[in-house]
Structures are given as structure tokens and as C-alpha cells.
Design a protein around this motif. Sequence first.
Motif, PDB file in Angstrom:
ATOM      1  N   ALA A 102       0.863  -1.181   0.000  1.00 48.41           N
ATOM      2  CA  ALA A 102       0.000   0.000   0.000  1.00 48.41           C
ATOM      3  C   ALA A 102       0.897   1.228   0.000  1.00 48.41           C
ATOM      4  O   ALA A 102       1.873   1.292   0.766  1.00 48.41           O
ATOM      5  N   SER A 158      -4.159   1.781   4.178  1.00 41.51           N
ATOM      6  CA  SER A 158      -5.332   1.080   3.668  1.00 41.51           C
ATOM      7  C   SER A 158      -6.559   1.357   4.530  1.00 41.51           C
ATOM      8  O   SER A 158      -6.452   1.798   5.679  1.00 41.51           O
ATOM      9  N   ASP A 195      -9.701  -2.921   2.432  1.00 43.51           N
ATOM     10  CA  ASP A 195      -8.440  -3.311   1.808  1.00 43.51           C
ATOM     11  C   ASP A 195      -7.611  -4.191   2.739  1.00 43.51           C
ATOM     12  O   ASP A 195      -6.945  -5.129   2.294  1.00 43.51           O
ATOM     13  N   ALA A 209      -1.871  -0.976  -3.820  1.00 45.41           N
ATOM     14  CA  ALA A 209      -3.025  -0.244  -3.311  1.00 45.41           C
ATOM     15  C   ALA A 209      -2.613   1.211  -3.080  1.00 45.41           C
ATOM     16  O   ALA A 209      -1.725   1.484  -2.282  1.00 45.41           O
TER      17      ALA A 209
END
Length: 229
Positions: free
Chosen positions: A12, A30, A34, A176
Motif C-alpha cells: 500500500a 489502507s 483493503d 493499493a
Amino acid sequence: MTPRPHVLLSVAVSVDGYIDDASPQRLKLSNAADFDRVDQLRAESDAILIGAETLRRDNPRLLVNSADRRSARVAAGKPEYPLKIAVSARGDLDPELRFWQHGGDKLVYTTHAGAAKLGDRLAGLAQVVPLGVDIDLGALLDDLGRRGVARLMVEGGTRIHTQFLAADLADELQLAVAPIIVGHAAAPRFLGPAAYPERRMGLAEVSQIGDVALLRYLPRQSGDAAHDC
């Protein structure tokens, strides 16, 4: 020859490419949905790998948190938790870290010098595997393949992700992107300078998870060539 594991890099990042800020507390990039997606990825993996620097900084347990997912693993004939792997060239790992106290089996890949430090320190906590004078990630993957690991999830940090991508050993990257700007010069970034393969990665999927954008790349699959406008 025993096949190497499928290598999935999971990370992330902030919009400006950082994986944390410069504060002592871990920055949670996140959202809840997620984090749950990452838990599912862990449950689908045979092993999860993390570098020593991230281990020391974040002190993670690195577990499958969902009881249902752990039960499904056991029902499928797998261990309740994936194998947990730490990578440390120098062997500077504290046996009191949470990583060693939770979950199932653990491995540490290190150098001959690092193994001399870790042999007694991690006795009863993890198997220590020396790879030579330096850590060769290809040799690491070969060893995991011989151990029956078919799917390896790599969760960082900067040095580990850099080494896997620079050595062209990553099969998949799940990135992410959180709607946060860090902007701290001292904060760790996703990747560091290295001689990376000179090609475009294949973009396999783009999806939205709340306010997080998930990009799924295939590093070894060339994307469409760039065109000048």
C-alpha cells in the motif's frame, strides 16, 4: 527441476509513493476493506515474506486474522497459518518481536555471518537458513520450491521489493494507492534506486476499494508500447 513459487508483491502506498511516514507510529494507508483483501491474499498463500527492516520498524504479527479463512485452510489440508519468512543479511533480529510469538512455522534466510548470530538467538523460534556470503533471492526461491511453497506473498519493505523487481523475480504486483500525501523526505518509499528491467509492466486489473485504488500489474508481461502524441 522443482518450480519456484509464484511471487506476489503486495504493498500500500500514498499518492506520492511512500509506504509510511517519518513518525514512530505506523501510518495506516489502507482502509478496512483493503486490509480484509490483504488478509484473503495471506490465506491464499503458502508463505509470507518480510524484510528485517520492516520487521524491526513495524513489529507485525503477519497472520491470517480471519478465523473462517484459517478454518478453510485446515479443511483444505493446509497449516492453519502460512509459513512466515524473514530475510536478514546481518542477522540483527530480536527474538522478542511479535513475529516469532504468533502463527505457525517460521524461516529466516540470512548469510553465513548472519546465521552465526541467529543460531542460538532464534533457537526454538525459527529455522535459520544461510544462503552464502550474500542473500541470493533466486536461491531463496529455489529452496522454497523444494519445500513445497507454490505461492509466496511478499509484504516488504523497500529493500525487499526493490530486490525482487530489480532481479525480475516478481510474477505479480498488487499496488493499493491511498488518497494520502506524505511528503516526508525521511519516510520510506515503495522502491529504491536499482537497475530494473527496461520494459513496461502489464496492467491486469484496476479496481476501487472504497477510497483506495487497487492496481494489479504483471511485471514480466509487457504492456502496450507507449506512443508519442
